[in-house]
Design a protein around this motif. Structure first.
Motif, PDB file in Angstrom:
ATOM      1  N   THR A 123     -32.403 -45.495  29.089  1.00 42.38           N
ATOM      2  CA  THR A 123     -34.219 -45.915  28.708  1.00 42.38           C
ATOM      3  C   THR A 123     -33.833 -46.632  30.342  1.00 42.38           C
ATOM      4  OG1 THR A 123     -33.185 -47.895  27.176  1.00 42.38           O
ATOM      5  CG2 THR A 123     -33.601 -46.069  26.232  1.00 42.38           C
ATOM      6  N   PHE A 124     -35.084 -47.041  30.393  1.00 39.15           N
ATOM      7  CA  PHE A 124     -35.920 -48.005  31.784  1.00 39.15           C
ATOM      8  C   PHE A 124     -36.822 -48.761  31.119  1.00 39.15           C
ATOM      9  CE2 PHE A 124     -37.481 -43.632  32.521  1.00 39.15           C
ATOM     10  CZ  PHE A 124     -38.625 -43.748  33.406  1.00 39.15           C
ATOM     11  N   SER A 125     -37.565 -49.253  32.049  1.00 33.96           N
ATOM     12  CA  SER A 125     -38.847 -49.865  31.772  1.00 33.96           C
ATOM     13  C   SER A 125     -40.384 -49.741  32.844  1.00 33.96           C
ATOM     14  CB  SER A 125     -38.631 -51.323  31.983  1.00 33.96           C
ATOM     15  OG  SER A 125     -38.563 -51.536  30.926  1.00 33.96           O
ATOM     16  N   PHE A 126     -41.092 -48.535  33.171  1.00 36.20           N
ATOM     17  CA  PHE A 126     -41.378 -48.235  34.557  1.00 36.20           C
ATOM     18  C   PHE A 126     -42.191 -49.761  35.294  1.00 36.20           C
ATOM     19  CE2 PHE A 126     -42.676 -44.041  32.225  1.00 36.20           C
ATOM     20  CZ  PHE A 126     -41.922 -43.467  32.681  1.00 36.20           C
ATOM     21  N   ARG A 127     -41.893 -49.260  35.954  1.00 36.82           N
ATOM     22  CA  ARG A 127     -42.260 -50.930  37.016  1.00 36.82           C
ATOM     23  C   ARG A 127     -44.239 -50.791  36.384  1.00 36.82           C
ATOM     24  NH1 ARG A 127     -43.433 -47.468  42.932  1.00 36.82           N
ATOM     25  NH2 ARG A 127     -41.854 -47.121  42.238  1.00 36.82           N
ATOM     26  N   GLY A 128     -43.892 -51.928  36.419  1.00 34.16           N
ATOM     27  CA  GLY A 128     -45.030 -53.519  35.809  1.00 34.16           C
ATOM     28  C   GLY A 128     -44.911 -53.564  34.848  1.00 34.16           C
ATOM     29  N   HIS A 129     -43.992 -53.337  33.922  1.00 32.00           N
ATOM     30  CA  HIS A 129     -43.729 -53.388  32.485  1.00 32.00           C
ATOM     31  C   HIS A 129     -42.060 -53.617  32.525  1.00 32.00           C
ATOM     32  CE1 HIS A 129     -45.913 -49.478  32.575  1.00 32.00           C
ATOM     33  NE2 HIS A 129     -46.060 -50.071  31.292  1.00 32.00           N
ATOM     34  N   GLY A 130     -42.245 -55.214  31.261  1.00 31.59           N
ATOM     35  CA  GLY A 130     -41.049 -55.247  30.472  1.00 31.59           C
ATOM     36  C   GLY A 130     -40.296 -56.359  31.794  1.00 31.59           C
ATOM     37  N   ARG A 156     -51.812 -57.483  31.367  1.00 28.54           N
ATOM     38  CA  ARG A 156     -50.601 -58.890  32.493  1.00 28.54           C
ATOM     39  C   ARG A 156     -50.490 -59.935  30.663  1.00 28.54           C
ATOM     40  NH1 ARG A 156     -53.196 -60.539  36.327  1.00 28.54           N
ATOM     41  NH2 ARG A 156     -53.969 -62.523  35.578  1.00 28.54           N
ATOM     42  N   VAL A 157     -51.457 -60.118  30.424  1.00 28.02           N
ATOM     43  CA  VAL A 157     -51.383 -61.552  29.304  1.00 28.02           C
ATOM     44  C   VAL A 157     -51.035 -60.856  28.205  1.00 28.02           C
ATOM     45  CG1 VAL A 157     -52.089 -63.635  28.571  1.00 28.02           C
ATOM     46  CG2 VAL A 157     -52.843 -63.264  30.840  1.00 28.02           C
ATOM     47  N   GLY A 158     -52.002 -60.414  27.381  1.00 32.72           N
ATOM     48  CA  GLY A 158     -52.089 -59.877  26.439  1.00 32.72           C
ATOM     49  C   GLY A 158     -50.765 -58.045  26.057  1.00 32.72           C
ATOM     50  N   LEU A 159     -50.538 -57.281  27.051  1.00 30.66           N
ATOM     51  CA  LEU A 159     -49.733 -56.269  26.850  1.00 30.66           C
ATOM     52  C   LEU A 159     -48.807 -56.396  27.706  1.00 30.66           C
ATOM     53  CD1 LEU A 159     -52.443 -53.522  26.746  1.00 30.66           C
ATOM     54  CD2 LEU A 159     -51.215 -54.557  24.947  1.00 30.66           C
ATOM     55  N   TRP A 192     -61.133 -48.898  30.964  1.00 31.29           N
ATOM     56  CA  TRP A 192     -61.531 -50.318  31.201  1.00 31.29           C
ATOM     57  C   TRP A 192     -60.334 -51.405  31.871  1.00 31.29           C
ATOM     58  CZ3 TRP A 192     -59.825 -55.045  28.596  1.00 31.29           C
ATOM     59  CH2 TRP A 192     -61.216 -55.485  29.008  1.00 31.29           C
ATOM     60  N   LEU A 193     -59.508 -50.865  30.752  1.00 31.26           N
ATOM     61  CA  LEU A 193     -57.952 -51.517  30.991  1.00 31.26           C
ATOM     62  C   LEU A 193     -57.788 -51.589  32.897  1.00 31.26           C
ATOM     63  CD1 LEU A 193     -56.318 -53.826  28.731  1.00 31.26           C
ATOM     64  CD2 LEU A 193     -54.802 -51.343  29.023  1.00 31.26           C
ATOM     65  N   VAL A 194     -57.556 -50.323  32.671  1.00 31.14           N
ATOM     66  CA  VAL A 194     -56.881 -49.873  34.439  1.00 31.14           C
ATOM     67  C   VAL A 194     -58.078 -50.358  35.554  1.00 31.14           C
ATOM     68  CG1 VAL A 194     -55.962 -48.219  35.653  1.00 31.14           C
ATOM     69  CG2 VAL A 194     -55.441 -48.113  33.382  1.00 31.14           C
TER      70      VAL A 194
END
Length: 298
Positions: free
Chosen positions: A84-91, A190-193, A178-180
Motif C-alpha cells: 500500500t502507498f499514499s499517492f502524492r499530496g496524500h498522507g 488541505r486542512v479538512g481532508l 469545487w474542491l479541486v
C-alpha cells in the motif's frame, strides 16, 4: 491538472532492496521518476516466498494509514503479499495531488518496489481515482501502447473507476470539482481532508480511462462497480467493459456504493481470489508479462 504528461516516463528510481521478501511489515519512502517521495508499506502475506504481490491504489483523499485502506490490505494479505502507498499530496507523501495524472509515476514506483522483493507476479488494484490510475498505468507501461515496459503488471483490477474525465453528473462529483478547482476548495482539501491539491489544470489532458482500456490487452482486466455508486453511475463500468472488446471481466455488485469504503470483506476476498486465479490462466495462455525465466526490463 499538471504541466507535464505522466505518460512520458512511467518508471521510477526505486532501487531493489532484496530478492528475499521480509517476514514482517516494512515501511519505506520510495522516490518516483519525477522526484516525489512516496510513503509505502509492504506486508509479506501468508507465504513470504509467494509468487503474488498485490499493489493497492487508494481513492482520492485516501492514504496508506486510512482505516478502509488498511482493512482492504488486511484482507488481501491473507492471500498474497501486499503493498500500500499514499499517492502524492496524500498522507506523508510529498508533492501535490494531480487527481490521476502524474499519479501513474507513484504507482510505477510501488510496482517496481514489489518486483524488488522477488515476486514474479504483480497485480494492481485501484479504487476510484486509484482505479483510473491502474488503468492508465497498465496502458502506458505495457507494450501495447508502444511505451516503456518498466513496472509492467500481470493483471489489473479497477474498482469504482470513472470512465471519462470531467464528469459532473452527480452531486458528489460536483462537490469534488469545487474542491479541486477552487482556491477555497483546495484549502478545505488541505486542512479538512489532509489532501494537498495541485492548483493548475491538466496540460495536456492525460489519456482517459476508457481510452486506456483497449491498450491493456492481453493483460487480464477486472472491472468492479456498485450499482448504488453515488459518484459514478453504471454507465461508467459498462463503457470501460465495452472498450475492452471482450478483454475484461465485469462485476456489477448489487447494493454496493463507492470504492474501498463500500467494498466489504467478502468482495475484497473475491477480488484477491481473482488476482490469484488470473496468474494460472496467464501462464496457461502464455500471456504473463513476467513468466518465470523472463528478464525484467528494469
Amino acid at each position: 491538472m499538471t504541466s507535464g504528461s505522466a505518460g512520458q516516463a512511467a518508471g521510477s528510481s526505486v532501487r531493489p532492496i532484496t530478492r528475499t521478501p521480509p517476514r514482517v511489515q516494512q515501511r519505506a519512502t520510495l522516490r518516483t521518476q519525477d522526484g516525489v517521495a512516496i510513503e509505502a508499506v509492504y506486508e509479506p502475506g501468508p507465504d513470504p516466498a509467494g509468487q503474488l504481490a498485490i499493489v493497492l491504489a487508494h481513492g482520492f483523499t485516501g492514504g496508506v494509514d486510512r482505516p478502509h485502506v488498511r482493512r482492504a490490505a488486511g484482507v488481501f494479505a491473507q492471500r498474497a503479499a501486499v503493498i500500500t502507498f499514499s499517492f502524492r499530496g496524500h498522507g506523508a507523501s510529498g508533492g501535490l495531488s494531480t487527481v490521476g495524472d502524474r499519479e501513474v509515476l507513484d504507482l510505477a514506483a510501488a510496482v517496481e518496489w514489489a518486483r524488488s522483493f522477488g515476486h514474479p507476479r504483480v497485480v494492481t488494484v485501484g479504487f476510484s481515482m486509484g482505479g483510473s490510475v491502474v488503468l492508465r498505468h497498465a496502458a502506458l507501461a505495457g507494450a501495447a501502447h508502444g511505451g516503456r515496459t518498466e513496472a509492467r503488471v500481470d493483471a489489473v483490477i479497477a474498482v469504482s473507476a470513472p470512465a471519462r474525465w470531467f464528469y459532473r453528473g452527480t452531486a458528489p462529483m460536483r462537490r469534488l470539482h469545487w474542491l479541486v478547482t477552487r482556491p477555497m476548495g483546495r484549502v478545505v482539501g488541505r486542512v479538512g481532508l489532509r489532501t494537498r491539491i495541485h492548483p493548475h489544470e491538466w496540460d495536456p489532458v492525460p489519456l482517459s480511462p476508457v481510452e486506456s482500456v483497449p491498450l491493456i490487452a492481453p493483460t487480464p482486466l477486472l472491472i468492479v462497480h456498485g450499482d448504488q455508486d453515488p459518484y459514478f453511475p453504471v454507465d461508467h463500468p459498462r463503457m470501460l467493459a465495452a472498450a475492452a472488446e471482450g478483454g475484461a471481466e465485469l462485476w456489477m455488485e448489487a447494493g454496493m456504493g463507492h470504492a474501498e469504503n463500500a467494498a466489504d470483506d467478502a468482495l475484497l476476498g473475491r477480488i484477491a481470489e481473482w488476482a490469484t486465479a488470473s496468474w494460472t490462466s496467464a501462464i496457461a495462455e502464455g500471456t504473463s508479462a513476467t513468466a518465470e525465466g523472463e528478464e525484467l526490463p528494469w
